[in-house]
Scaffold this motif. Structure first.
Motif, PDB file in Angstrom:
ATOM      1  N   GLN A 142       5.331  -1.335  -8.923  1.00  0.00           N
ATOM      2  CA  GLN A 142       6.444  -1.162  -7.995  1.00  0.00           C
ATOM      3  C   GLN A 142       6.548   0.302  -7.615  1.00  0.00           C
ATOM      4  O   GLN A 142       6.453   1.189  -8.477  1.00  0.00           O
ATOM      5  CB  GLN A 142       7.765  -1.612  -8.642  1.00  0.00           C
ATOM      6  CG  GLN A 142       8.962  -1.493  -7.701  1.00  0.00           C
ATOM      7  CD  GLN A 142      10.294  -1.909  -8.317  1.00  0.00           C
ATOM      8  OE1 GLN A 142      11.143  -2.469  -7.653  1.00  0.00           O
ATOM      9  NE2 GLN A 142      10.495  -1.638  -9.590  1.00  0.00           N
ATOM     10  N   CYS A 143       6.755   0.544  -6.342  1.00  0.00           N
ATOM     11  CA  CYS A 143       6.999   1.901  -5.857  1.00  0.00           C
ATOM     12  C   CYS A 143       8.403   2.324  -6.278  1.00  0.00           C
ATOM     13  O   CYS A 143       9.341   1.520  -6.254  1.00  0.00           O
ATOM     14  CB  CYS A 143       6.884   1.902  -4.339  1.00  0.00           C
ATOM     15  SG  CYS A 143       7.153   3.529  -3.639  1.00  0.00           S
ATOM     16  N   ALA A 144       8.543   3.599  -6.676  1.00  0.00           N
ATOM     17  CA  ALA A 144       9.866   4.131  -7.028  1.00  0.00           C
ATOM     18  C   ALA A 144      10.859   3.956  -5.883  1.00  0.00           C
ATOM     19  O   ALA A 144      12.065   3.868  -6.098  1.00  0.00           O
ATOM     20  CB  ALA A 144       9.754   5.610  -7.384  1.00  0.00           C
ATOM     21  N   GLY A 145      10.341   3.897  -4.646  1.00  0.00           N
ATOM     22  CA  GLY A 145      11.194   3.802  -3.461  1.00  0.00           C
ATOM     23  C   GLY A 145      11.478   2.388  -2.990  1.00  0.00           C
ATOM     24  O   GLY A 145      12.139   2.200  -1.958  1.00  0.00           O
ATOM     25  N   LYS A 196       0.871  -1.191   0.000  1.00  0.00           N
ATOM     26  CA  LYS A 196       0.000   0.000   0.000  1.00  0.00           C
ATOM     27  C   LYS A 196       0.899   1.230   0.000  1.00  0.00           C
ATOM     28  O   LYS A 196       1.781   1.343   0.861  1.00  0.00           O
ATOM     29  CB  LYS A 196      -0.885   0.065   1.250  1.00  0.00           C
ATOM     30  CG  LYS A 196      -1.436  -1.271   1.768  1.00  0.00           C
ATOM     31  CD  LYS A 196      -2.606  -1.798   0.996  1.00  0.00           C
ATOM     32  CE  LYS A 196      -3.089  -3.126   1.596  1.00  0.00           C
ATOM     33  NZ  LYS A 196      -3.654  -4.033   0.575  1.00  0.00           N
ATOM     34  N   ARG A 197       0.652   2.154  -0.938  1.00  0.00           N
ATOM     35  CA  ARG A 197       1.447   3.369  -0.977  1.00  0.00           C
ATOM     36  C   ARG A 197       0.464   4.522  -1.185  1.00  0.00           C
ATOM     37  O   ARG A 197       0.037   4.822  -2.313  1.00  0.00           O
ATOM     38  CB  ARG A 197       2.471   3.303  -2.110  1.00  0.00           C
ATOM     39  CG  ARG A 197       3.682   4.246  -1.940  1.00  0.00           C
ATOM     40  CD  ARG A 197       3.353   5.662  -2.228  1.00  0.00           C
ATOM     41  NE  ARG A 197       4.473   6.576  -2.012  1.00  0.00           N
ATOM     42  CZ  ARG A 197       4.491   7.510  -1.046  1.00  0.00           C
ATOM     43  NH1 ARG A 197       3.466   7.666  -0.214  1.00  0.00           N
ATOM     44  NH2 ARG A 197       5.519   8.336  -0.928  1.00  0.00           N
ATOM     45  N   ASN A 198       0.043   5.133  -0.080  1.00  0.00           N
ATOM     46  CA  ASN A 198      -0.860   6.277  -0.125  1.00  0.00           C
ATOM     47  C   ASN A 198      -0.075   7.553   0.163  1.00  0.00           C
ATOM     48  O   ASN A 198       0.821   7.555   1.002  1.00  0.00           O
ATOM     49  CB  ASN A 198      -1.992   6.114   0.893  1.00  0.00           C
ATOM     50  CG  ASN A 198      -2.882   4.907   0.590  1.00  0.00           C
ATOM     51  OD1 ASN A 198      -2.873   4.389  -0.530  1.00  0.00           O
ATOM     52  ND2 ASN A 198      -3.645   4.460   1.585  1.00  0.00           N
ATOM     53  N   ASP A 247       9.555  15.513  -7.394  1.00  0.00           N
ATOM     54  CA  ASP A 247       9.670  14.252  -6.675  1.00  0.00           C
ATOM     55  C   ASP A 247       9.726  13.165  -7.752  1.00  0.00           C
ATOM     56  O   ASP A 247       9.504  13.450  -8.922  1.00  0.00           O
ATOM     57  CB  ASP A 247       8.429  14.079  -5.792  1.00  0.00           C
ATOM     58  CG  ASP A 247       8.653  13.055  -4.690  1.00  0.00           C
ATOM     59  OD1 ASP A 247       9.723  12.420  -4.656  1.00  0.00           O
ATOM     60  OD2 ASP A 247       7.730  12.883  -3.866  1.00  0.00           O
ATOM     61  N   TYR A 248      10.014  11.949  -7.373  1.00  0.00           N
ATOM     62  CA  TYR A 248      10.009  10.837  -8.329  1.00  0.00           C
ATOM     63  C   TYR A 248      10.845  11.123  -9.570  1.00  0.00           C
ATOM     64  O   TYR A 248      10.399  10.968 -10.699  1.00  0.00           O
ATOM     65  CB  TYR A 248       8.559  10.478  -8.721  1.00  0.00           C
ATOM     66  CG  TYR A 248       7.771   9.881  -7.579  1.00  0.00           C
ATOM     67  CD1 TYR A 248       8.199   8.707  -6.946  1.00  0.00           C
ATOM     68  CD2 TYR A 248       6.605  10.469  -7.121  1.00  0.00           C
ATOM     69  CE1 TYR A 248       7.481   8.148  -5.894  1.00  0.00           C
ATOM     70  CE2 TYR A 248       5.879   9.918  -6.065  1.00  0.00           C
ATOM     71  CZ  TYR A 248       6.328   8.767  -5.464  1.00  0.00           C
ATOM     72  OH  TYR A 248       5.617   8.219  -4.432  1.00  0.00           O
ATOM     73  N   LYS A 249      12.051  11.585  -9.321  1.00  0.00           N
ATOM     74  CA  LYS A 249      13.033  11.776 -10.379  1.00  0.00           C
ATOM     75  C   LYS A 249      14.374  11.230  -9.890  1.00  0.00           C
ATOM     76  O   LYS A 249      14.626  11.211  -8.684  1.00  0.00           O
ATOM     77  CB  LYS A 249      13.174  13.267 -10.729  1.00  0.00           C
ATOM     78  CG  LYS A 249      11.903  13.877 -11.312  1.00  0.00           C
ATOM     79  CD  LYS A 249      12.113  15.307 -11.784  1.00  0.00           C
ATOM     80  CE  LYS A 249      10.892  15.778 -12.578  1.00  0.00           C
ATOM     81  NZ  LYS A 249      11.142  17.038 -13.292  1.00  0.00           N
TER      82      LYS A 249
HETATM   83 MO   LIG Z   1       5.814   5.140  -5.209  1.00  0.00          MO
END
Ligand SMILES: [Mo]
Ligand SMILES: [Mo]
Lengths: 401, 401
Positions: free
Chosen positions: A103-106, A56-58, A241-243
């Motif tokens: 998949q989460c970037a993290g 879960k990624r909220n 973010d997300y870069k």
């Molecule tokens: Mo993510």
């Protein structure tokens, strides 16, 4: 236990008070907003991750959306705005089903933290899961709403807005390249089902975008609005973010405009069994290594290599592309391999070792492979952590020897 | 000198006697068939590689094809075979122009040889070049020849046969996935021009396939036949060559069926200046590093990092996506970045060092990156050699100090 109490005392002044109940096995990285991953040793028990165990990624509180009054707004097309109900999505467009890994970037960020501190949730190796999604194709919806070649001449992006919002009213948002959204082979869904059930609250009920092959952050949940545009989403998560950045870029020098927003993710794999620090029995003379491998952009994983001798010998793992009890799935068309592969290989224990470092690396059908080490891909946000996965285990000598 | 003599004494019993003259600056890896690369220090002088310096990779003698009688045969479509003249290709289909980098699967093979001997031509870092190609789109030609959705339901591949043949009459052949061939954004060409001129003899006169983003070996030259098929090409080069394997796979254990034919290539970069073993002047206090970076599958290179201190500090290079004197080119649509980028960065010399190892690594917009070292990607055919490029130089101390 503390987390549970925190959940219980939630009240109506707390924007998170309407968050749903979650599976107790999840490892919680953040409660508000809720961010959690399954235990790695459960993750690869199933080819299709059960909804309750899916990571879960909220970014914000879970909104409660009434399916009867739900409206999806579509803007930026020449015939003007279009509004669709949930029933419209279910009845006016063919139902399309895709098995896709998110998949989460993290994912695996915690390994970057061992090099140097990064900013972000301390994900382990399980911010990745695989599900079967059903819904209307975004392509079909856009064409019905007025998309055509004359739009393609100007527009470059499709923006998504969630119905989840922060205290100031700002909604979650992201965008993807237009080409992906309208491609016949892109398989982008406005999904209303996950593994054959209505989407769970945590995964975007009643409608989310599923963008196969693309980082989780663009798979916007609780989808409220779609905008076809010349511009990327202006949201924080798209712009700042997300870069990914160079290891030498720090918070004083970073220019978020200098890097592209993460879309397709790079080749990835990790070992789920044995776990870090586990005890392996010498008497068995071998160790069975299990894990997952996946690549973004629809690139199929074609090989996973495992070593227990520091890379002198690599053992080729068996790949599994469906549930164990099922027939092996046919290979998808090139460029549409959206789902992970589980892997397994049994490797002889080295004669002398008392400790073992197990490493894995995967290769996809573009023959991209994972980098050897973490430090050269370290970045200040701790995203895109895809170096060879390393697990240290102890070998338990038979006491009678 | 020996090579020139060999060329001179060629006679009519030699199938290579009709091979064309070549530029004397080329570094020849094999004369018959002709395989040669430009000197690395010339390679990055131009964004568009001049035809004479473009690397040459022939598998067989160069055929002399009469443009007046040239016929391209197209098979495997429901309306039956189609035959097109060169004039048909030039007049019946729009002329489409694409700048695309081609790279040999064996580029940088010599670095794999330093780990353990591999089988193949000993390419340096310059079996890669960039050109502007013009021709008919394969997509347009196939649709005109009868391709449609009912073909897509069965067929999966498009095979190409060259007019070059060995002494037994076997022609060169290869295939690509059907999706790439018919994609609106795949940009596959039946090219008859290279950098504004008729294709040179060595590059496939009068017609070759250009498959942007895809390994050189599928860009079939002297194209004679196209077959739409359920099967890949049965050629040696598709089935038993140009595939990647684990470092632990050797010639006794290799099963060529176990790996996919190379199509899209992985992220790549290399340093062309300074050259290996060059002398760098201490008095300048800095060194300028130049090179190229490219990725397969239309993925755009977004960053190149250079280090001179073993990776403690990475310097971000300037990227150049067009000729220096030209306006910077607009970013291509996502997934259609077919051309390389040249890079340049000036880095301070470390105070003490007398020798320097310069290393580079590139990142593309899927955030795939090059592996750190060669040994873990070593493979018996020495293909896909894309580890960080390393160049050792000497620092020349000022004698008056
Ligand atoms: Mo993510
Ligand atoms: Mo090649």
């Amino acid at each position: 236990e503390d987390l549970k109490k925190q959940q219980k005392v939630a009240d109506s002044s707390d924007p998170y008070s309407t968050d749903p109940e979650r599976h107790p096995a999840l490892r919680v990285n953040s409660l508000k907003p809720f961010n959690a991953e399954p235990p790695p040793e459960l993750l690869t028990d199933n080819y299709i991750t059960p909804n309750a165990l899916f990571f879960k990624r909220n970014h914000l509180p879970v909104p409660r959306v009434d399916p009867k009054t739900y409206k999806l707004e579509i803007e930026g097309l020449p015939r003007g705005p279009v509004s669709l109900t949930l029933n419209d999505l279910k009845t006016r467009f063919p139902k399309h089903t895709v098995t896709a890994t998110l998949q989460c970037a993290g994912n695996r960020r915690s390994e970057m933290n061992t090099v140097k501190q990064v900013k972000g949730l301390n994900w382990g190796i399980a911010a990745i899961s695989n599900a079967t999604w059903s819904g209307a194709r975004l392509r079909d919806v856009l064409y019905t709403a007025g998309y055509g070649p004359e739009v393609a001449a100007k527009a470059r992006h499709v923006q998504f807005e969630g119905l989840d919002r922060d205290v100031t009213g700002t909604t979650y948002g992201a965008s993807i390249p237009l080409g992906k959204a309208v491609s016949e082979v892109g398989d982008v869904l406005l999904a209303y089902e996950m593994n054959g059930e209505d989407l769970p609250l945590d995964h975007g009920y009643p409608v989310r975008v599923v963008v196969p092959g693309t980082v989780g952050a663009r798979n916007v949940k609780w989808l409220g609005k779609i905008v076809v545009s010349e511009e990327e989403s202006k949201s924080h998560w798209q712009q700042n973010d997300y870069k990914g950045f160079s290891p030498s870029t720090d918070w004083d020098t970073v220019d978020f405009k200098s890097a592209p927003a993460i879309q397709e993710l790079p080749i990835q794999s990790a070992i789920t069994q044995p776990a870090e620090g586990a005890m392996v029995d010498r008497s068995t003379e071998e160790v069975t290594v299990r894990g997952y491998a996946w690549s973004g952009g629809g690139r199929e994983v074609v090989r996973v290599d495992v070593t227990v001798d520091g890379g002198k010998t690599w053992h080729i793992a068996q790949l599994q592309g469906s549930e164990k009890e099922q027939e092996p799935a046919a290979s998808p068309p090139t460029g549409q391999a959206w789902a992970w592969k589980l892997f397994e290989v049994t490797v002889p224990l080295p004669a002398e070792a008392q400790e073992l470092e197990i490493m894995c690396k995967a290769v996809d059908n573009s023959y991209n492979t994972q980098p050897d080490t973490v430090a050269p891909i370290w970045n200040l946000r701790g995203v895109l952590s895809n170096a060879w996965h390393r697990v240290k285990v102890k070998i338990n000598e038979d006491s009678e020897e």
